[in-house]
Design a protein around this motif. Structure first.
Motif, PDB file in Angstrom:
ATOM      1  N   THR A 263      -1.123   9.159  -5.585  1.00  0.00           N
ATOM      2  CA  THR A 263      -1.122   7.887  -4.843  1.00  0.00           C
ATOM      3  C   THR A 263       0.136   7.085  -5.154  1.00  0.00           C
ATOM      4  O   THR A 263       0.789   6.535  -4.246  1.00  0.00           O
ATOM      5  CB  THR A 263      -2.366   7.059  -5.215  1.00  0.00           C
ATOM      6  OG1 THR A 263      -3.526   7.843  -4.938  1.00  0.00           O
ATOM      7  CG2 THR A 263      -2.426   5.763  -4.429  1.00  0.00           C
ATOM      8  N   GLN A 264       0.472   7.027  -6.422  1.00  0.00           N
ATOM      9  CA  GLN A 264       1.685   6.294  -6.822  1.00  0.00           C
ATOM     10  C   GLN A 264       2.933   6.956  -6.244  1.00  0.00           C
ATOM     11  O   GLN A 264       3.844   6.279  -5.761  1.00  0.00           O
ATOM     12  CB  GLN A 264       1.802   6.273  -8.351  1.00  0.00           C
ATOM     13  CG  GLN A 264       0.739   5.462  -9.056  1.00  0.00           C
ATOM     14  CD  GLN A 264       0.750   5.676 -10.569  1.00  0.00           C
ATOM     15  OE1 GLN A 264       0.981   6.787 -11.045  1.00  0.00           O
ATOM     16  NE2 GLN A 264       0.490   4.616 -11.311  1.00  0.00           N
ATOM     17  N   ASN A 265       2.973   8.276  -6.310  1.00  0.00           N
ATOM     18  CA  ASN A 265       4.137   9.006  -5.807  1.00  0.00           C
ATOM     19  C   ASN A 265       4.322   8.762  -4.305  1.00  0.00           C
ATOM     20  O   ASN A 265       5.412   8.437  -3.837  1.00  0.00           O
ATOM     21  CB  ASN A 265       3.957  10.498  -6.090  1.00  0.00           C
ATOM     22  CG  ASN A 265       5.270  11.275  -6.109  1.00  0.00           C
ATOM     23  OD1 ASN A 265       6.224  10.884  -6.760  1.00  0.00           O
ATOM     24  ND2 ASN A 265       5.312  12.368  -5.362  1.00  0.00           N
ATOM     25  N   ALA A 266       3.229   8.882  -3.574  1.00  0.00           N
ATOM     26  CA  ALA A 266       3.296   8.657  -2.127  1.00  0.00           C
ATOM     27  C   ALA A 266       3.647   7.203  -1.826  1.00  0.00           C
ATOM     28  O   ALA A 266       4.446   6.920  -0.922  1.00  0.00           O
ATOM     29  CB  ALA A 266       1.965   9.033  -1.480  1.00  0.00           C
ATOM     30  N   GLY A 267       3.056   6.294  -2.569  1.00  0.00           N
ATOM     31  CA  GLY A 267       3.307   4.867  -2.335  1.00  0.00           C
ATOM     32  C   GLY A 267       4.750   4.493  -2.622  1.00  0.00           C
ATOM     33  O   GLY A 267       5.381   3.740  -1.865  1.00  0.00           O
ATOM     34  N   PHE A 268       5.281   5.041  -3.704  1.00  0.00           N
ATOM     35  CA  PHE A 268       6.675   4.746  -4.049  1.00  0.00           C
ATOM     36  C   PHE A 268       7.619   5.265  -2.965  1.00  0.00           C
ATOM     37  O   PHE A 268       8.483   4.533  -2.475  1.00  0.00           O
ATOM     38  CB  PHE A 268       7.032   5.365  -5.405  1.00  0.00           C
ATOM     39  CG  PHE A 268       8.461   5.156  -5.809  1.00  0.00           C
ATOM     40  CD1 PHE A 268       8.909   3.899  -6.191  1.00  0.00           C
ATOM     41  CD2 PHE A 268       9.364   6.202  -5.794  1.00  0.00           C
ATOM     42  CE1 PHE A 268      10.230   3.684  -6.556  1.00  0.00           C
ATOM     43  CE2 PHE A 268      10.693   6.001  -6.159  1.00  0.00           C
ATOM     44  CZ  PHE A 268      11.126   4.741  -6.541  1.00  0.00           C
ATOM     45  N   PHE A 269       7.441   6.511  -2.554  1.00  0.00           N
ATOM     46  CA  PHE A 269       8.366   7.064  -1.559  1.00  0.00           C
ATOM     47  C   PHE A 269       8.161   6.438  -0.177  1.00  0.00           C
ATOM     48  O   PHE A 269       9.107   6.362   0.623  1.00  0.00           O
ATOM     49  CB  PHE A 269       8.290   8.591  -1.523  1.00  0.00           C
ATOM     50  CG  PHE A 269       9.057   9.219  -2.645  1.00  0.00           C
ATOM     51  CD1 PHE A 269      10.439   9.151  -2.670  1.00  0.00           C
ATOM     52  CD2 PHE A 269       8.411   9.846  -3.698  1.00  0.00           C
ATOM     53  CE1 PHE A 269      11.173   9.702  -3.722  1.00  0.00           C
ATOM     54  CE2 PHE A 269       9.126  10.399  -4.754  1.00  0.00           C
ATOM     55  CZ  PHE A 269      10.510  10.329  -4.767  1.00  0.00           C
ATOM     56  N   ALA A 270       6.974   5.952   0.101  1.00  0.00           N
ATOM     57  CA  ALA A 270       6.783   5.197   1.348  1.00  0.00           C
ATOM     58  C   ALA A 270       7.613   3.917   1.307  1.00  0.00           C
ATOM     59  O   ALA A 270       8.218   3.521   2.318  1.00  0.00           O
ATOM     60  CB  ALA A 270       5.305   4.878   1.547  1.00  0.00           C
ATOM     61  N   GLU A 271       7.685   3.289   0.148  1.00  0.00           N
ATOM     62  CA  GLU A 271       8.480   2.065   0.035  1.00  0.00           C
ATOM     63  C   GLU A 271       9.982   2.373   0.110  1.00  0.00           C
ATOM     64  O   GLU A 271      10.737   1.637   0.755  1.00  0.00           O
ATOM     65  CB  GLU A 271       8.105   1.317  -1.249  1.00  0.00           C
ATOM     66  CG  GLU A 271       6.688   0.761  -1.147  1.00  0.00           C
ATOM     67  CD  GLU A 271       6.164   0.072  -2.398  1.00  0.00           C
ATOM     68  OE1 GLU A 271       5.017  -0.417  -2.364  1.00  0.00           O
ATOM     69  OE2 GLU A 271       6.888   0.019  -3.413  1.00  0.00           O
ATOM     70  N   VAL A 272      10.410   3.447  -0.516  1.00  0.00           N
ATOM     71  CA  VAL A 272      11.816   3.873  -0.390  1.00  0.00           C
ATOM     72  C   VAL A 272      12.155   4.071   1.094  1.00  0.00           C
ATOM     73  O   VAL A 272      13.219   3.653   1.572  1.00  0.00           O
ATOM     74  CB  VAL A 272      12.066   5.181  -1.175  1.00  0.00           C
ATOM     75  CG1 VAL A 272      13.448   5.758  -0.862  1.00  0.00           C
ATOM     76  CG2 VAL A 272      11.908   4.962  -2.674  1.00  0.00           C
ATOM     77  N   THR A 273      11.227   4.690   1.800  1.00  0.00           N
ATOM     78  CA  THR A 273      11.437   4.995   3.218  1.00  0.00           C
ATOM     79  C   THR A 273      11.505   3.723   4.056  1.00  0.00           C
ATOM     80  O   THR A 273      12.316   3.616   4.989  1.00  0.00           O
ATOM     81  CB  THR A 273      10.315   5.937   3.683  1.00  0.00           C
ATOM     82  OG1 THR A 273      10.419   7.150   2.916  1.00  0.00           O
ATOM     83  CG2 THR A 273      10.406   6.249   5.151  1.00  0.00           C
ATOM     84  N   THR A 274      10.678   2.749   3.721  1.00  0.00           N
ATOM     85  CA  THR A 274      10.727   1.464   4.438  1.00  0.00           C
ATOM     86  C   THR A 274      12.067   0.766   4.217  1.00  0.00           C
ATOM     87  O   THR A 274      12.653   0.208   5.156  1.00  0.00           O
ATOM     88  CB  THR A 274       9.579   0.555   3.967  1.00  0.00           C
ATOM     89  OG1 THR A 274       8.341   1.190   4.286  1.00  0.00           O
ATOM     90  CG2 THR A 274       9.635  -0.809   4.633  1.00  0.00           C
ATOM     91  N   VAL A 275      12.552   0.807   3.000  1.00  0.00           N
ATOM     92  CA  VAL A 275      13.861   0.196   2.718  1.00  0.00           C
ATOM     93  C   VAL A 275      14.950   0.896   3.533  1.00  0.00           C
ATOM     94  O   VAL A 275      15.810   0.245   4.146  1.00  0.00           O
ATOM     95  CB  VAL A 275      14.176   0.256   1.204  1.00  0.00           C
ATOM     96  CG1 VAL A 275      15.611  -0.179   0.921  1.00  0.00           C
ATOM     97  CG2 VAL A 275      13.183  -0.615   0.431  1.00  0.00           C
ATOM     98  N   ALA A 276      14.883   2.221   3.575  1.00  0.00           N
ATOM     99  CA  ALA A 276      15.878   2.970   4.361  1.00  0.00           C
ATOM    100  C   ALA A 276      15.823   2.579   5.835  1.00  0.00           C
ATOM    101  O   ALA A 276      16.854   2.388   6.484  1.00  0.00           O
ATOM    102  CB  ALA A 276      15.646   4.475   4.197  1.00  0.00           C
ATOM    103  N   LYS A 277      14.617   2.452   6.348  1.00  0.00           N
ATOM    104  CA  LYS A 277      14.469   2.071   7.766  1.00  0.00           C
ATOM    105  C   LYS A 277      15.034   0.667   8.010  1.00  0.00           C
ATOM    106  O   LYS A 277      15.683   0.422   9.049  1.00  0.00           O
ATOM    107  CB  LYS A 277      12.985   2.133   8.157  1.00  0.00           C
ATOM    108  CG  LYS A 277      12.679   1.736   9.584  1.00  0.00           C
ATOM    109  CD  LYS A 277      13.270   2.676  10.608  1.00  0.00           C
ATOM    110  CE  LYS A 277      12.832   2.334  12.030  1.00  0.00           C
ATOM    111  NZ  LYS A 277      13.725   2.975  13.020  1.00  0.00           N
TER     112      LYS A 277
END
Lengths: 142, 142
Positions: B57-71
Motif C-alpha cells: 500500500t505504501q509503495n503504491a501510494g508513494f509512486f502514485a504521488e510521484v506520478t501526480t507530481v510528474a503530471k
C-alpha cells in the motif's frame, strides 16, 4: 510511431540486455554491461512513455514488480544501495534501470553512468546470473 | 542512525530545496537548482532506504504521488520527457528526483547530472514556481 526496441524485441535490444523473466506488467532483463553487478532493466510491457499514462492499478503493479526485482538483487548480491532510474529521452518506452551499488565500489556516492568501459561477461556467466535472478524473483513471488 | 536531512528538515535541506506540499506518503520539494525547469524532489515521509521495506500500500501510494507530481510538471511546463531517479548511496532516505527534460535542451538524450553550474532563481521566482506546482497538484488530486 518511431521504432521501439522494447516493443520490437529486436537485435538492438539483444545487444544491450538478456531476458530474465516476463511478469504481469513488465519484462525483466539483465543488462549486458555488468560493471554494476546485478544491474537489470525492468521494462513496462505496454508502450507508454510517462507513468501518468498508466491507470493506478498498472502503476502500482509495475512498481511492485520493480521492487521485487530490487529485493531479489539485494538478496543475491548484497549491495550497499540500489539505484533506480527512468530516463528515456530518446527511448521513451517506460523502463527502470535497477542498479546495485557497492560500498566504496564503482561510482559509489555518485549517480551511476556509462562513461566508463563496459564490463561484459561470458555467455556462461550471463546464463548463471539470469538463472539466479529468475529463481530469486520466483521465490519472492510465491 | 546517521543524521538524515530529510528527517531533520534542517538547514542542509533548506539549502537544496523548498517545500511545495505535504501529501499522504511524501513531501514534495522544489529543487533550488532549476537548470531543468520544474525539477522537484519527492521524498518518502518515513525513513526507509529501499522500496522493498515498504508494504504494498505504501509503495503504491508513494509512486502514485510521484506520478501526480510528474503530471503536474507536464501540464505546467510541457517537457519532452520526464526523468525519474532514486540514487541516495550517501543520502539513503528514499526520494525521487523528478526532472523535466526539454527537447534539444540541457542534457537532452543523456542522463541529467549536476556537473554543470547551478541555475538559481530569485526568491520571488521560487515562490511563483512553488505556488504554480502546488496548485496544479491540488487540481489533479481533486
Amino acid at each position: 510511431m518511431d521504432t521501439c526496441f522494447y516493443c520490437e524485441k529486436n537485435e538492438k535490444l539483444d545487444s544491450l540486455m538478456i531476458p530474465i523473466v516476463e511478469l504481469e506488467y513488465s519484462n525483466v532483463y539483465l543488462n549486458r554491461d555488468q560493471k554494476h553487478k546485478g544491474r537489470c532493466i525492468v521494462a513496462l510491457k505496454q508502450h507508454k512513455t510517462e507513468y501518468f499514462q498508466l491507470d493506478s492499478t498498472q502503476n502500482a503493479g509495475f512498481f511492485a514488480e520493480v521492487t521485487t526485482v530490487a529485493k531479489a538483487l539485494q538478496n543475491l548480491f548484497n549491495p550497499g544501495k540500489i539505484n533506480y532510474a527512468t530516463f528515456g529521452d530518446l527511448v521513451p518506452h517506460l523502463h527502470v534501470h535497477v542498479v546495485p551499488k557497492y560500498v566504496d565500489g564503482l561510482q559509489w556516492g555518485a549517480p551511476f553512468d556509462d562513461s566508463v568501459p563496459k564490463q561484459l561477461c561470458s555467455e556462461a556467466e550471463y546464463q548463471r546470473l539470469v538463472q539466479q535472478i529468475e529463481k530469486e524473483i520466483e521465490n519472492l513471488r510465491q
